[in-house]
Design an enzyme around this catalytic site. Structure first.
Site, PDB file in Angstrom:
ATOM      1  N   PRO A 140       0.468  -1.495  -0.372  1.00 48.81           N
ATOM      2  CA  PRO A 140       0.276   0.020   0.045  1.00 48.81           C
ATOM      3  C   PRO A 140       0.624   1.029   0.087  1.00 48.81           C
ATOM      4  O   PRO A 140       0.377   2.538  -0.593  1.00 48.81           O
ATOM      5  CB  PRO A 140      -0.358   0.240   1.286  1.00 48.81           C
ATOM      6  CG  PRO A 140      -1.236  -1.590   1.758  1.00 48.81           C
ATOM      7  CD  PRO A 140       0.169  -2.301   1.242  1.00 48.81           C
ATOM      8  N   ILE A 169      -1.322  -7.045  -6.466  1.00 48.53           N
ATOM      9  CA  ILE A 169      -1.148  -8.801  -6.987  1.00 48.53           C
ATOM     10  C   ILE A 169      -1.729  -9.375  -8.439  1.00 48.53           C
ATOM     11  O   ILE A 169      -2.374  -9.516  -7.551  1.00 48.53           O
ATOM     12  CB  ILE A 169      -0.591  -8.907  -5.619  1.00 48.53           C
ATOM     13  CG1 ILE A 169       0.335  -8.450  -4.636  1.00 48.53           C
ATOM     14  CG2 ILE A 169       0.347 -10.498  -6.019  1.00 48.53           C
ATOM     15  CD1 ILE A 169       1.138  -8.092  -5.125  1.00 48.53           C
ATOM     16  N   GLU A 374       4.880  -2.317 -13.088  1.00 50.75           N
ATOM     17  CA  GLU A 374       6.474  -2.367 -13.867  1.00 50.75           C
ATOM     18  C   GLU A 374       7.187  -1.029 -13.251  1.00 50.75           C
ATOM     19  O   GLU A 374       7.989  -1.183 -14.187  1.00 50.75           O
ATOM     20  CB  GLU A 374       6.803  -3.784 -14.691  1.00 50.75           C
ATOM     21  CG  GLU A 374       6.327  -4.554 -14.065  1.00 50.75           C
ATOM     22  CD  GLU A 374       6.635  -5.829 -15.431  1.00 50.75           C
ATOM     23  OE1 GLU A 374       7.855  -5.652 -15.760  1.00 50.75           O
ATOM     24  OE2 GLU A 374       5.514  -6.764 -15.302  1.00 50.75           O
TER      25      GLU A 374
END
Length: 391
Positions: A140, A169, A374
């Site tokens: 978070p 995730i 990413e």
């Protein structure tokens, strides 16, 4: 039909060209029809991911995400192949690209840094589609700033005790195992993080929340409460988790750009068909100079993106060097400009472009996350600047 002339560039070998052709033919038959499947709830999305995973495995495409020693296609991960597969799958289905990508990213750190035992336990099952992989890095309050992570892995006599939380995730809730990064405290900041492989059924691990997103994919928030991880499930040396995460992303960031490129190619393909068949003011839309300018911008951005992506992939494969700068450039440019191209496609289609379920509407929802995960676009700019200044 999407432009294939880029396959003649010197970045590729003949087996790459065959891969791109064979996968495109297969995806039209096996993946494109699944785009009509229902996405109206999480259970439907989870089930569709399973169907796609099974088809990818049966056709052998998942062999590209693990090394040859464990059922893979090449001795080491071939980034050009990974990029070509993601680009092609994304052109046909955003969810198919997601499923393939997560098998690679979720197991990539094991391929690079896992012990022979861990590699033998997990990688063959990944290639067969028998184990669903996930990469658990973000928290978070620690997404772009990985060094700020708070999840802890406290050493105990026979392993580690993990407490904390991970979020955003991918494959969370459907994964069979997670490549988990947690603070082990060897040093401050990024130097005190280690990586582990954690089975989804490990006591103390729970799915705190399934997270709905604009392009339906399985995402979750994970909770860890006194979860015991055996010593042998640690990847690489203690305290080297940040290095392992960055080395993994060094491979897979270029593939994010490739997925964006696939989305952009589909947007141009749909737009080209639209403007040559739709008439305005007594002539095809393609006769309008403003429309021609939109098409030209899309084509230019696609070729520029492809050059950056396959430069980074070729450099990693052939030169065997770090490509932090090249991969950051590829991801940044390709994702940002794919969004621009898709926005142009929506505008070209007008009202149809925002109709739920239309191909360009789905592209519009799919592309947005790629500028965040990413490493957000802003982080890529920091990486590029630091690399340039260091030189």
């Amino acid at each position: 039909m999407a432009d294939k002339s880029f396959l003649d560039w010197p970045f590729f070998d003949d087996h790459h060209r065959s891969l791109a052709h064979d996968l495109d033919v297969w995806a039209k038959q096996e993946i494109a029809p699944l785009e009509e499947a229902a996405h109206e709830n999480q259970a439907a999305v989870d089930a569709l991911c399973g169907t796609i995973l099974g088809r990818l495995a049966a056709a052998g495409w998942l062999r590209y995400v693990v090394p040859k020693a464990h059922g893979g296609m090449f001795d080491t991960l071939d980034v050009r192949s990974l990029c070509l597969i993601r680009e092609t799958l994304a052109r046909h289905s955003g969810l198919a690209d997601f499923v393939f990508a997560m098998q690679g990213l979720g197991s990539g750190t094991i391929s690079l840094f896992g012990s022979p035992d861990l590699q033998a336990r997990y990688l063959p099952e990944v290639a067969k589609g028998k184990k669903v992989a996930a990469f658990a890095l973000s928290e978070p309050d620690a997404g772009s700033d990985v060094a700020a992570m708070r999840t802890t892995a406290t050493p105990i006599s026979d392993g580690y005790l993990v407490n904390g939380e991970k979020t955003w995730i991918s494959n969370g809730g459907i994964a069979d195992f997670y490549t988990l990064f947690a603070r082990t405290g060897e040093a401050p900041g990024a130097r005190g993080i280690s990586a582990f492989v954690v089975d989804a059924q490990t006591p103390g691990l729970s799915i705190a929340e399934r997270i709905p997103v604009i392009a339906p994919h399985p995402l979750a928030r994970l909770s860890f409460k006194d979860m015991m991880v055996p010593q042998e499930n640690r990847l690489h040396e203690a305290g080297s988790g940040f290095k392992a995460a960055m080395a993994t992303l060094d491979i897979f960031r270029s593939t994010v750009g490739a997925a964006a490129l696939g989305f952009a190619r589909r947007a141009l393909e749909e737009s080209s068909h639209r403007v040559t068949n739709r008439h305005l003011f007594g002539a095809p839309m393609a006769a309008l100079q403003l429309v021609q300018a939109q098409i030209a911008d899309m084509a230019l951005d696609i070729d520029a993106s492809a050059l950056l992506i396959y430069r980074a992939a070729w450099t990693k494969d052939v030169k065997k060097t770090r490509v932090t700068r090249e991969a950051a450039m590829a991801k940044l440019y390709a994702t940002d400009h794919a969004q621009n191209s898709i926005d142009k496609a929506v505008q070209i289609f007008g009202g149809l472009g925002v109709r739920s379920g239309h191909p360009v509407e789905k592209l519009y929802r799919e592309i947005r996350a790629l500028r965040i995960y990413e490493g957000a676009s802003e982080v890529q700019k920091l990486i590029i600047a630091r690399q340039v200044l260091e030189q």
